[in-house]
Design a protein around this motif. Structure first.
Motif, PDB file in Angstrom:
ATOM      1  N   PRO A 212       4.099 -14.273  -9.349  1.00 53.95           N
ATOM      2  CA  PRO A 212       3.599 -13.340  -9.572  1.00 53.95           C
ATOM      3  C   PRO A 212       4.523 -12.458  -9.912  1.00 53.95           C
ATOM      4  CG  PRO A 212       2.028 -13.729  -7.532  1.00 53.95           C
ATOM      5  CD  PRO A 212       3.198 -14.877  -8.343  1.00 53.95           C
ATOM      6  N   ILE A 213       4.598 -11.282 -10.476  1.00 55.77           N
ATOM      7  CA  ILE A 213       5.264  -9.924 -10.617  1.00 55.77           C
ATOM      8  C   ILE A 213       4.868  -9.115  -9.899  1.00 55.77           C
ATOM      9  CG2 ILE A 213       6.261  -7.796 -12.552  1.00 55.77           C
ATOM     10  CD1 ILE A 213       8.143 -10.717 -12.235  1.00 55.77           C
ATOM     11  N   LEU A 214       3.355  -9.182  -9.591  1.00 56.15           N
ATOM     12  CA  LEU A 214       2.783  -7.698  -8.612  1.00 56.15           C
ATOM     13  C   LEU A 214       2.718  -8.623  -7.512  1.00 56.15           C
ATOM     14  CD1 LEU A 214       0.492  -6.416 -11.525  1.00 56.15           C
ATOM     15  CD2 LEU A 214       2.425  -4.783 -10.525  1.00 56.15           C
ATOM     16  N   ALA A 215       3.684  -8.464  -6.761  1.00 59.37           N
ATOM     17  CA  ALA A 215       3.331  -8.776  -5.616  1.00 59.37           C
ATOM     18  C   ALA A 215       3.084  -8.378  -4.048  1.00 59.37           C
ATOM     19  CB  ALA A 215       4.777  -9.973  -5.406  1.00 59.37           C
ATOM     20  N   LYS A 216       3.081  -8.866  -3.046  1.00 65.51           N
ATOM     21  CA  LYS A 216       3.334  -8.271  -1.617  1.00 65.51           C
ATOM     22  C   LYS A 216       4.817  -8.167  -1.623  1.00 65.51           C
ATOM     23  CE  LYS A 216       1.178  -9.375   2.553  1.00 65.51           C
ATOM     24  NZ  LYS A 216       0.445  -7.670   3.133  1.00 65.51           N
ATOM     25  N   SER A 217       5.471  -7.213  -0.638  1.00 65.88           N
ATOM     26  CA  SER A 217       6.620  -7.157  -0.175  1.00 65.88           C
ATOM     27  C   SER A 217       6.930  -7.936   0.235  1.00 65.88           C
ATOM     28  CB  SER A 217       6.690  -5.691   1.332  1.00 65.88           C
ATOM     29  OG  SER A 217       8.238  -6.079   1.265  1.00 65.88           O
ATOM     30  N   THR A 218       8.625  -8.553  -0.187  1.00 63.54           N
ATOM     31  CA  THR A 218       9.584  -9.590  -0.122  1.00 63.54           C
ATOM     32  C   THR A 218      10.650  -9.682   0.534  1.00 63.54           C
ATOM     33  OG1 THR A 218      10.264  -9.486  -1.994  1.00 63.54           O
ATOM     34  CG2 THR A 218       8.688 -11.902  -1.817  1.00 63.54           C
TER      35      THR A 218
ATOM     36  N   ALA B  55      16.182  -5.441   1.399  1.00 63.87           N
ATOM     37  CA  ALA B  55      16.067  -4.399   0.270  1.00 63.87           C
ATOM     38  C   ALA B  55      14.802  -3.502  -0.045  1.00 63.87           C
ATOM     39  CB  ALA B  55      17.070  -4.680  -1.498  1.00 63.87           C
ATOM     40  N   ARG B  56      15.083  -2.476  -0.616  1.00 61.98           N
ATOM     41  CA  ARG B  56      13.533  -1.485  -0.973  1.00 61.98           C
ATOM     42  C   ARG B  56      13.209  -2.468  -1.893  1.00 61.98           C
ATOM     43  NH1 ARG B  56      16.393   2.951  -1.082  1.00 61.98           N
ATOM     44  NH2 ARG B  56      17.194   3.296   1.717  1.00 61.98           N
ATOM     45  N   ASP B  57      11.785  -1.841  -1.717  1.00 61.96           N
ATOM     46  CA  ASP B  57      10.453  -2.270  -2.849  1.00 61.96           C
ATOM     47  C   ASP B  57      10.695  -1.614  -3.471  1.00 61.96           C
ATOM     48  OD1 ASP B  57      10.235  -4.871  -1.471  1.00 61.96           O
ATOM     49  OD2 ASP B  57       9.014  -4.026   0.146  1.00 61.96           O
ATOM     50  N   PHE B  58      10.194  -1.850  -4.783  1.00 63.19           N
ATOM     51  CA  PHE B  58       9.674  -1.004  -5.710  1.00 63.19           C
ATOM     52  C   PHE B  58       8.071  -1.897  -6.170  1.00 63.19           C
ATOM     53  CE2 PHE B  58      13.895  -1.357  -8.163  1.00 63.19           C
ATOM     54  CZ  PHE B  58      13.886  -0.248  -8.452  1.00 63.19           C
ATOM     55  N   LEU B  59       7.697   0.065  -6.248  1.00 59.94           N
ATOM     56  CA  LEU B  59       5.845   0.139  -5.247  1.00 59.94           C
ATOM     57  C   LEU B  59       4.841  -0.009  -6.462  1.00 59.94           C
ATOM     58  CD1 LEU B  59       5.945   1.374  -1.631  1.00 59.94           C
ATOM     59  CD2 LEU B  59       5.987  -1.440  -2.607  1.00 59.94           C
ATOM     60  N   VAL B  60       4.036  -0.555  -6.267  1.00 59.72           N
ATOM     61  CA  VAL B  60       3.461   0.224  -8.196  1.00 59.72           C
ATOM     62  C   VAL B  60       2.012  -0.197  -7.176  1.00 59.72           C
ATOM     63  CG1 VAL B  60       1.718  -1.516 -10.285  1.00 59.72           C
ATOM     64  CG2 VAL B  60       4.672  -2.196  -9.260  1.00 59.72           C
ATOM     65  N   PRO B  61       1.503   1.003  -7.290  1.00 60.38           N
ATOM     66  CA  PRO B  61       0.510   1.472  -6.896  1.00 60.38           C
ATOM     67  C   PRO B  61      -0.778   1.310  -7.569  1.00 60.38           C
ATOM     68  CG  PRO B  61       1.465   3.400  -8.231  1.00 60.38           C
ATOM     69  CD  PRO B  61       2.612   2.636  -8.158  1.00 60.38           C
TER      70      PRO B  61
ATOM     71  N   ARG C 183      -4.491   1.040  -8.825  1.00 55.65           N
ATOM     72  CA  ARG C 183      -5.672   2.085  -9.219  1.00 55.65           C
ATOM     73  C   ARG C 183      -7.225   1.767  -8.194  1.00 55.65           C
ATOM     74  NH1 ARG C 183      -9.114   1.795 -13.165  1.00 55.65           N
ATOM     75  NH2 ARG C 183      -8.358  -0.328 -14.049  1.00 55.65           N
ATOM     76  N   LEU C 184      -7.336   0.528  -8.927  1.00 53.19           N
ATOM     77  CA  LEU C 184      -8.486  -0.192  -8.362  1.00 53.19           C
ATOM     78  C   LEU C 184      -8.774  -0.049  -6.535  1.00 53.19           C
ATOM     79  CD1 LEU C 184      -8.402  -3.189 -10.366  1.00 53.19           C
ATOM     80  CD2 LEU C 184      -9.641  -1.105 -11.118  1.00 53.19           C
ATOM     81  N   HIS C 185      -7.222  -0.341  -6.294  1.00 50.15           N
ATOM     82  CA  HIS C 185      -7.497  -0.069  -4.279  1.00 50.15           C
ATOM     83  C   HIS C 185      -7.296   1.580  -4.143  1.00 50.15           C
ATOM     84  CE1 HIS C 185      -9.330  -3.914  -5.091  1.00 50.15           C
ATOM     85  NE2 HIS C 185      -8.222  -4.777  -5.030  1.00 50.15           N
ATOM     86  N   PRO C 186      -7.970   2.245  -4.631  1.00 48.52           N
ATOM     87  CA  PRO C 186      -6.945   3.221  -3.514  1.00 48.52           C
ATOM     88  C   PRO C 186      -5.708   3.573  -2.215  1.00 48.52           C
ATOM     89  CG  PRO C 186      -8.815   3.791  -4.324  1.00 48.52           C
ATOM     90  CD  PRO C 186      -8.889   2.538  -4.317  1.00 48.52           C
ATOM     91  N   GLY C 187      -5.334   3.577  -2.562  1.00 44.72           N
ATOM     92  CA  GLY C 187      -4.323   3.533  -1.479  1.00 44.72           C
ATOM     93  C   GLY C 187      -2.920   1.838  -0.947  1.00 44.72           C
ATOM     94  N   GLU C 188      -3.615   1.604  -1.708  1.00 47.85           N
ATOM     95  CA  GLU C 188      -2.396  -0.061  -1.787  1.00 47.85           C
ATOM     96  C   GLU C 188      -1.765   0.007  -2.995  1.00 47.85           C
ATOM     97  OE1 GLU C 188      -5.654  -2.272  -0.732  1.00 47.85           O
ATOM     98  OE2 GLU C 188      -6.185  -1.234   0.892  1.00 47.85           O
ATOM     99  N   PHE C 189      -0.774  -0.324  -2.648  1.00 41.65           N
ATOM    100  CA  PHE C 189       0.075  -0.768  -3.500  1.00 41.65           C
ATOM    101  C   PHE C 189       0.736  -2.095  -3.383  1.00 41.65           C
ATOM    102  CE2 PHE C 189       0.620   2.810  -1.631  1.00 41.65           C
ATOM    103  CZ  PHE C 189       1.189   4.196  -2.733  1.00 41.65           C
ATOM    104  N   TYR C 190       1.314  -3.057  -4.556  1.00 38.12           N
ATOM    105  CA  TYR C 190       2.075  -4.012  -4.982  1.00 38.12           C
ATOM    106  C   TYR C 190       3.135  -3.673  -4.582  1.00 38.12           C
ATOM    107  CZ  TYR C 190      -2.193  -5.041  -7.602  1.00 38.12           C
ATOM    108  OH  TYR C 190      -3.939  -5.356  -7.855  1.00 38.12           O
ATOM    109  N   ALA C 191       3.971  -4.940  -4.544  1.00 33.31           N
ATOM    110  CA  ALA C 191       5.366  -4.371  -4.273  1.00 33.31           C
ATOM    111  C   ALA C 191       6.303  -5.189  -5.676  1.00 33.31           C
ATOM    112  CB  ALA C 191       5.861  -5.017  -3.206  1.00 33.31           C
ATOM    113  N   LEU C 192       7.223  -5.448  -6.094  1.00 28.53           N
ATOM    114  CA  LEU C 192       8.035  -6.046  -7.198  1.00 28.53           C
ATOM    115  C   LEU C 192       9.001  -6.900  -6.312  1.00 28.53           C
ATOM    116  CD1 LEU C 192       8.720  -3.428  -9.764  1.00 28.53           C
ATOM    117  CD2 LEU C 192       6.484  -4.562  -9.607  1.00 28.53           C
ATOM    118  N   PRO C 193       8.643  -7.885  -7.177  1.00 34.13           N
ATOM    119  CA  PRO C 193       9.214  -9.020  -5.799  1.00 34.13           C
ATOM    120  C   PRO C 193      10.572  -9.164  -6.062  1.00 34.13           C
ATOM    121  CG  PRO C 193       8.797 -10.715  -8.353  1.00 34.13           C
ATOM    122  CD  PRO C 193       7.773  -8.776  -7.937  1.00 34.13           C
ATOM    123  N   GLN C 194      11.559  -9.184  -4.508  1.00 33.83           N
ATOM    124  CA  GLN C 194      12.610  -9.061  -4.828  1.00 33.83           C
ATOM    125  C   GLN C 194      13.099 -10.422  -5.287  1.00 33.83           C
ATOM    126  OE1 GLN C 194      14.629  -7.227  -1.052  1.00 33.83           O
ATOM    127  NE2 GLN C 194      12.895  -5.476  -0.851  1.00 33.83           N
ATOM    128  N   SER C 195      12.974 -11.675  -4.515  1.00 33.63           N
ATOM    129  CA  SER C 195      13.046 -12.246  -5.353  1.00 33.63           C
ATOM    130  C   SER C 195      11.196 -13.275  -5.322  1.00 33.63           C
ATOM    131  CB  SER C 195      13.954 -13.622  -3.985  1.00 33.63           C
ATOM    132  OG  SER C 195      13.595 -14.090  -3.114  1.00 33.63           O
TER     133      SER C 195
END
Ligand code: ASP
Length: 587
Positions: free
Chosen positions: A172-178, A182-188, A190-202
């Motif tokens: 997955p690209i929309l993943a959980k923090s790995t 380094a710092r994660d890119f977060l993706v808010p 919409r369906l789960h307010p206040g929660e985020f996916y993280a783009l994979p660092q690997s």
């Protein structure tokens, strides 16, 4: 005005025509590279991805009107017959240079504005302009070759892995923090307010879970994202050849990656000699002052402490007595440096952080920058570093690693200055047995040097609590000409050992559960021993194409300060979009 493509069908690319094609009826489609009107005859160079062909137009009225309209970068279709060029117009520099196409029809398929820089000339253009008009920059032969090479490298990689029983599996690209640190890119969400996916660092955790899932051998050519401050030649998103395999020791991984490198280097017609050299981390630091030594030059650092233990030079004697070291290396041909060049070198060393750099010229007797040093110690020191009479010995004293690291920097500076790094050579090296942990003084705790899933060397597991700094890891880097091109490890496959490592890292059970609970649970369901590696595609292709920046081998790179100048990213978004994502801009 643009004309329709109609029935024009390409018969050859612009790089395909050869003497054998003389007499053939051909159709070429491409861009106007250059127009040369010689009065009575006009030459039009037509260009596509494959190369350039010369089109000739003679005094044929109808065609001449079309030709008169042509400007650089117009898109045209040409129908004509291939003929041999006259002797004075043969161009040995291009593969199509023996022939030309006598045009019968020229159709302007599209016009073009005057480009902000010449595609046909390799004139210097600022990187800002190049990136803003990347589509024009990409038309230049150099970038076309780089992008073509990149394609061949990834194709060779896929072919190699397929032939060796690896499956390409997407993660997955929309993943959980790995946990790559380094710092994660977060993706808010919409369906789960206040929660985020993280783009994979690997895809680290996913690829390990694929081993738990019995996938046995995995690879993926995958984009990874790390929100780091833009240092030198980094990109926020970069591509890795990501690999994981079950039942692997470090040697198993080397055995798979070495022939892959061979296959990749075949793409530029270069042989890679196998097996590649291996060197434990501790040796790399001691001998080259770096965990990614450039082995294109010798200049190996030698231990000289024993020579100076009873030296007449009190500074060295004291440092050795206090547990420090004296180390040095021979500079090939360094004896030719003049006195003032040596002074510059000593000054340069000071700026690097040396407390003192001492030089010794071999000779009868040897001559040193420190008068107190006499022949009885200088002679064995010169012998130890294997200095010939044209060479120069450089030495420094202090704590072992610090001294080697400083000498390592100096070694590289001298190698560059004296042209000792052959640009044609490819020196591969596996640096092995990295330390598992490193201590950070700032917050007084241990951190994983690689990532927390890295396995300690079996014999060192007992030292995890008593002497954590001495624990070696089953971790390795692949180094090419002083650049790290990949890194990986054998992983921990035992849930008990994994929690011991988390404890050592000061990660509480709760935090571990929160961040990696699913993964720790997976480990308890019969995880095979496994290991892997990730190789940097951007860096490898840059090295293959002789480019010093990875931006030259990425179709749409960001600038050094993380901007996409062509599309204009990042950019503000409208308030509605933010509201939907439950975000409020902070002013
Ligand atoms: N995930 C690691 C990295 O991206 C590589 C590995 O351990 O396989 O550096």
């Amino acid at each position: 005005m643009a004309e329709p493509l109609g029935d024009l069908t390409r018969t050859h690319t612009c790089g395909a025509l050869r003497a054998d094609d003389v007499g053939a009826d051909v159709t070429l489609l491409g861009w106007v590279h250059r127009v040369r009107d010689l009065g009575g005859v006009t030459f039009v160079d037509i260009r596509d991805r494959a190369g350039i062909s010369q089109v000739v137009v003679r005094d044929d009225d109808a065609l001449m009107t079309a030709v008169k309209r042509l400007r650089s970068e117009y898109v045209i279709g040409v129908r004509g017959v291939v003929q041999r060029r006259s002797d004075d117009t043969v161009n040995a520099k291009i593969v199509t240079g023996e022939v030309e196409v006598l045009a019968r029809e020229i159709r302007v398929l599209n016009e073009a504005k005057t480009p902000p820089f010449q595609i046909a000339e390799d004139s210097p253009v600022s990187e800002e302009v190049r990136l803003r008009y990347r589509y024009l920059d990409l038309r230049r032969p150099r970038l076309q070759q780089n992008i073509g090479l990149r394609h061949r490298v990834t194709m060779a990689t896929r072919k190699y892995f397929d032939a060796n029983g690896f499956w390409e599996i997407e993660t997955p690209i929309l993943a959980k923090s790995t946990p790559e640190g380094a710092r994660d890119f977060l993706v808010p969400s919409r369906l789960h307010p206040g929660e985020f996916y993280a783009l994979p660092q690997s895809p680290q955790i996913f690829k390990q879970i694929l081993m738990v899932a019995g996938m046995d051998r995995y690879f993926q050519i995958v984009r990874c994202f790390r929100d780091e401050d833009q240092r030198a030649d980094r990109q926020l998103e970069f591509t890795q050849i990501d690999v994981e395999m079950s039942f692997a020791r470090p040697e198993t991984v080397y055995g798979v990656i070495e022939p892959l490198m061979q296959a990749i280097f075949q793409e530029i017609g270069r042989d890679v000699t196998l097996p590649m050299r291996r060197m434990p981390y501790a040796e790399a630091i001691a001998k080259y002052g770096s965990d990614k030594p450039d082995l294109r030059c010798g200049l190996e650092i030698h231990e000289l402490s024993d020579v100076f233990r009873d030296s007449e030079f009190r500074v060295f004697k004291q440092i050795v007595a206090d547990g420090g070291t004296v180390r040095g290396f021979a500079v090939p041909g360094g004896n030719r440096y003049s006195r003032s060049q040596l002074d510059v070198l000593v000054e340069q060393a000071k700026q690097m952080g040396f407390t003192g750099l001492i030089w010794v010229r071999p000779g009868e007797p040897p001559l040193s920058s420190v008068k107190a040093l006499g022949e009885p110690t200088l002679r064995p020191a010169l012998d130890r570093v294997k200095a010939a009479k044209d060479d120069l010995l450089l030495m420094a004293a202090g704590p072992g690693d610090t001294t080697s690291k400083l000498l390592g920097q100096l070694r590289l500076a001298i190698a560059k200055k004296d042209n000792l790094l052959n640009p044609e050579a490819f020196e591969f090296l596996w640096v092995t047995e990295f330390p598992l942990l490193e201590y950070h003084d700032e917050d007084g705790r241990w951190y994983s040097m690689h990532h927390p899933f890295t396995s300690p060397v079996d014999e060192d597991v007992d030292k995890l609590e008593s002497d954590p700094g001495a624990v070696r890891a089953k971790a390795y880097d692949l180094v090419l000409n002083g650049s790290e091109i990949g890194g990986g490890s054998v992983r921990i496959h035992d849930a008990g050992l994994q929690s011991r490592i988390f404890t050592r890292l000061g990660i509480s059970d709760e935090e571990a559960k929160l961040r990696f609970g699913f993964f720790l649970e997976a480990l308890t369901y019969g995880t095979p021993p496994h290991g892997g590696i990730a190789l940097g595609v951007d860096r490898i292709v840059a090295l293959l194409s002789g480019e010093s920046s990875i931006r030259e081998v990425i179709a749409f790179p960001k600038t050094a300060n993380a901007l996409d100048l062509m599309a204009g990213a990042p950019s503000p978004v409208d308030a509605k979009q933010l509201r939907e994502l439950h975000l409020k801009p902070q002013k």
